[in-house]
Design a protein around this motif. Structure first.
Motif, short mmCIF file in Angstrom:
data_model
loop_
_atom_site.label_atom_id
_atom_site.label_comp_id
_atom_site.label_asym_id
_atom_site.label_seq_id
_atom_site.Cartn_x
_atom_site.Cartn_y
_atom_site.Cartn_z
N GLY A 25 0.77 -1.23 0.00
CA GLY A 25 0.00 0.00 0.00
C GLY A 25 0.81 1.28 0.00
N GLY A 26 2.11 1.18 0.12
CA GLY A 26 2.93 2.37 0.09
C GLY A 26 3.00 2.96 -1.30
N GLY A 27 3.53 4.16 -1.38
CA GLY A 27 3.67 4.83 -2.65
C GLY A 27 3.90 6.31 -2.49
N LEU A 28 3.75 7.03 -3.58
CA LEU A 28 3.92 8.48 -3.63
C LEU A 28 2.57 9.15 -3.56
CD1 LEU A 28 5.71 11.01 -4.09
CD2 LEU A 28 5.42 10.59 -6.55
N VAL A 29 2.43 10.10 -2.65
CA VAL A 29 1.17 10.82 -2.49
C VAL A 29 1.47 12.29 -2.22
CG1 VAL A 29 1.03 10.36 0.00
CG2 VAL A 29 -1.07 10.78 -1.32
N GLN A 30 0.57 13.16 -2.64
CA GLN A 30 0.73 14.59 -2.40
C GLN A 30 0.38 14.96 -0.97
OE1 GLN A 30 -1.65 16.64 -5.31
NE2 GLN A 30 -0.17 16.29 -6.95
N PRO A 31 0.96 16.03 -0.45
CA PRO A 31 0.55 16.50 0.88
C PRO A 31 -0.95 16.69 0.96
CG PRO A 31 2.50 17.66 0.15
CD PRO A 31 2.02 16.85 -1.03
N GLY A 32 -1.52 16.25 2.08
CA GLY A 32 -2.96 16.29 2.26
C GLY A 32 -3.69 15.07 1.76
N GLY A 33 -3.00 14.21 1.06
CA GLY A 33 -3.60 13.01 0.52
C GLY A 33 -3.66 11.88 1.52
N SER A 34 -4.09 10.71 1.03
CA SER A 34 -4.30 9.55 1.89
C SER A 34 -3.69 8.31 1.28
CB SER A 34 -5.79 9.31 2.12
OG SER A 34 -6.41 10.39 2.78
N LEU A 35 -3.31 7.40 2.15
CA LEU A 35 -2.89 6.06 1.78
C LEU A 35 -3.39 5.09 2.83
CD1 LEU A 35 0.87 6.48 0.73
CD2 LEU A 35 -1.01 5.86 -0.78
N ARG A 36 -3.58 3.85 2.44
CA ARG A 36 -3.88 2.80 3.39
C ARG A 36 -2.87 1.68 3.24
NH1 ARG A 36 -9.14 -1.13 4.27
NH2 ARG A 36 -8.33 -2.03 2.31
N LEU A 37 -2.13 1.43 4.30
CA LEU A 37 -1.17 0.35 4.33
C LEU A 37 -1.83 -0.91 4.86
CD1 LEU A 37 1.96 2.16 5.84
CD2 LEU A 37 1.18 2.08 3.45
N SER A 38 -1.40 -2.05 4.34
CA SER A 38 -1.88 -3.34 4.79
C SER A 38 -0.71 -4.21 5.19
CB SER A 38 -2.68 -4.05 3.69
OG SER A 38 -3.82 -3.32 3.32
N CYS A 39 -0.92 -5.01 6.21
CA CYS A 39 0.07 -5.99 6.64
C CYS A 39 -0.66 -7.31 6.83
CB CYS A 39 0.73 -5.55 7.94
SG CYS A 39 1.83 -6.78 8.68
N THR A 40 -0.35 -8.26 5.98
CA THR A 40 -0.96 -9.58 6.05
C THR A 40 -0.01 -10.55 6.72
OG1 THR A 40 -2.29 -9.16 4.07
CG2 THR A 40 -1.99 -11.45 4.73
N ALA A 41 -0.51 -11.22 7.75
CA ALA A 41 0.32 -12.07 8.59
C ALA A 41 0.01 -13.54 8.36
CB ALA A 41 0.12 -11.72 10.06
N SER A 42 1.02 -14.36 8.55
CA SER A 42 0.85 -15.81 8.50
C SER A 42 1.89 -16.47 9.39
CB SER A 42 0.96 -16.34 7.07
OG SER A 42 2.24 -16.07 6.52
N GLY A 43 1.61 -17.71 9.79
CA GLY A 43 2.57 -18.47 10.56
C GLY A 43 2.44 -18.36 12.06
N PHE A 44 1.42 -17.67 12.54
CA PHE A 44 1.17 -17.57 13.97
C PHE A 44 -0.30 -17.29 14.20
CE2 PHE A 44 0.66 -12.98 14.37
CZ PHE A 44 1.32 -12.51 13.25
N THR A 45 -0.70 -17.40 15.45
CA THR A 45 -2.09 -17.13 15.81
C THR A 45 -2.27 -15.63 15.94
OG1 THR A 45 -2.23 -19.24 16.97
CG2 THR A 45 -3.94 -17.61 17.43
N PHE A 46 -2.93 -15.06 14.96
CA PHE A 46 -3.05 -13.62 14.85
C PHE A 46 -3.70 -12.99 16.08
CE2 PHE A 46 -5.07 -9.80 12.86
CZ PHE A 46 -3.91 -9.18 12.43
N SER A 47 -4.69 -13.65 16.63
CA SER A 47 -5.43 -13.10 17.75
C SER A 47 -4.60 -12.98 19.03
CB SER A 47 -6.68 -13.93 18.03
OG SER A 47 -6.34 -15.26 18.38
N ARG A 48 -3.47 -13.64 19.09
CA ARG A 48 -2.61 -13.59 20.27
C ARG A 48 -1.58 -12.49 20.21
NH1 ARG A 48 -1.32 -20.11 20.90
NH2 ARG A 48 -3.48 -20.77 21.23
N ALA A 49 -1.57 -11.73 19.15
CA ALA A 49 -0.51 -10.78 18.90
C ALA A 49 -0.93 -9.34 19.16
CB ALA A 49 -0.03 -10.89 17.45
N ALA A 50 0.06 -8.52 19.44
CA ALA A 50 -0.06 -7.08 19.35
C ALA A 50 0.60 -6.66 18.04
CB ALA A 50 0.60 -6.38 20.53
N MET A 51 -0.13 -5.97 17.21
CA MET A 51 0.37 -5.55 15.91
C MET A 51 0.67 -4.06 15.92
SD MET A 51 0.36 -8.44 14.31
CE MET A 51 0.75 -7.85 12.66
N SER A 52 1.78 -3.70 15.31
CA SER A 52 2.21 -2.31 15.32
C SER A 52 2.72 -1.89 13.96
CB SER A 52 3.33 -2.09 16.34
OG SER A 52 2.94 -2.45 17.64
N TRP A 53 2.65 -0.59 13.73
CA TRP A 53 3.32 0.04 12.60
C TRP A 53 4.42 0.95 13.13
CZ3 TRP A 53 2.71 -1.26 7.63
CH2 TRP A 53 1.52 -1.92 7.26
#
Length: 119
Positions: free
Chosen positions: A8-36
């Motif tokens: 979801g990263g990229g080039l955007v103008q000031p004032g614009g929007s982006l949405r980043l995504s992080c898809t996880a595998s290999g562990f129990t997602f509900s047991r984790a704290a996720m951070s950016w």
């Protein structure tokens, strides 16, 4: 085999929007704290936002409060970072982190995705 894949990263103008995504595998997602985290050239890596999948509690850096929103989708094993009202100082490589706070306490990092805010 824990994997965190950001997109979801990229080039955007000031004032614009982006949405980043992080898809996880290999562990129990509900047991984790996720951070950016993000790291700009010449600066230390800093915490941007965190979410506890169980309960959904969130934390934000003061610099992004009111502009960024972190959320998680347990069914999709994905955490999002919605970034609005972007500023040039938001330019950085953004990294997804999973902390196994309810199991072995280990942390895992994604490869990062570049966000550039510029005219």
């Amino acid at each position: 085999q824990v994997q965190l894949v950001e997109s979801g990263g990229g080039l955007v103008q000031p004032g614009g929007s982006l949405r980043l995504s992080c898809t996880a595998s290999g562990f129990t997602f509900s047991r984790a704290a996720m951070s950016w985290y993000r790291q700009a050239p010449g600066k230390e890596r800093e915490l941007v936002a965190s979410i506890m999948i169980v309960g959904g509690g969130t934390t934000y850096a003061e610099s992004v409060k009111g502009r960024f929103t972190i959320s998680g989708d347990n069914a999709k094993n994905t955490v999002y970072l919605q970034m609005d009202s972007l500023k040039p100082e938001d330019t950085a490589v953004y990294y997804c982190k999973a902390a196994m706070v309810l199991s072995n306490g280990r942390s895992y990092w994604g490869q990062g995705t570049q966000v550039t805010v510029s005219s």
